[in-house]
Design an enzyme around this catalytic site. Structure first.
Site, mmCIF file in Angstrom:
data_model
loop_
_atom_site.group_PDB
_atom_site.id
_atom_site.type_symbol
_atom_site.label_atom_id
_atom_site.label_comp_id
_atom_site.label_asym_id
_atom_site.label_seq_id
_atom_site.Cartn_x
_atom_site.Cartn_y
_atom_site.Cartn_z
ATOM 1 N N ASN A 102 0.847 -1.196 0.000
ATOM 2 C CA ASN A 102 0.000 0.000 0.000
ATOM 3 C C ASN A 102 0.879 1.240 0.000
ATOM 4 O OD1 ASN A 102 -2.475 -1.423 0.147
ATOM 5 N ND2 ASN A 102 -2.188 -1.738 2.343
ATOM 6 N N GLN A 135 -2.359 3.171 3.062
ATOM 7 C CA GLN A 135 -1.129 3.027 3.851
ATOM 8 C C GLN A 135 -1.298 3.726 5.191
ATOM 9 O OE1 GLN A 135 2.543 4.485 2.064
ATOM 10 N NE2 GLN A 135 3.785 3.709 3.756
ATOM 11 N N HIS A 179 6.525 -1.728 3.797
ATOM 12 C CA HIS A 179 6.323 -3.132 4.181
ATOM 13 C C HIS A 179 5.556 -3.834 3.082
ATOM 14 C CE1 HIS A 179 3.165 -0.565 5.832
ATOM 15 N NE2 HIS A 179 2.317 -1.561 5.569
#
Ligand code: AMP
Ligand code: ZN
Length: 117
Positions: free
Chosen positions: A90, A97, A103
């Site tokens: 994201n 996000q 990540h």
């Protein structure tokens, strides 16, 4: 900047916050998501603080490739490689996000819809 003091994922990656790690090497950790959206939902987190995919530099290319391989290796270890899994990164608001440290999500263990909502 390698680490950001106020960043939860930096603290997890540093070992400042104790958490079970499914995998670790010098550049990344793999942990279970605290709020799983599928029976298997793991996060691959680089130890280097990179805010999001937009801030990845050419020097990080190998790191990103290795993060994807790590996610796939965990999928194999958890036996969802044959049934399948989804990789998500994201980036910024519309993608949802919520943590400002890059990540990779790896989700699996149930059928998923496309396109995502
Ligand atoms: P994103 O919305 O793509 O930024 O994803 C952030 C993810 O991190 C969410 O799925 C959260 O559930 C997860 N998360 C946030 N804090 C933690 C934590 N302390 N340990 C594990 N997962 C976390
Ligand atoms: Zn960070």
């Amino acid at each position: 900047m390698r680490q950001k003091m106020s960043c939860t994922f930096c603290m997890i990656a540093n070992g400042e916050i104790e958490i079970k790690k499914l995998y670790e090497d010098k550049d990344m950790i793999v942990i279970n998501d605290i709020n799983p959206q599928a029976p298997i939902h793991i996060l691959v987190i680089p130890k280097k603080h990179i805010e999001n995919l937009l801030l990845v530099e050419p020097a990080d290319v190998e790191l990103l490739g290795r993060m994807l391989i790590a996610a796939s290796n965990v999928a194999k270890e958890l036996s969802i490689d044959k049934t399948g899994y989804r990789i998500v990164i994201n980036t910024n608001r519309d993608a949802g996000q919520t943590v400002g440290h890059l990540h990779v999500h790896m989700l699996g263990g149930r059928p998923m819809k496309w396109p995502p909502g």
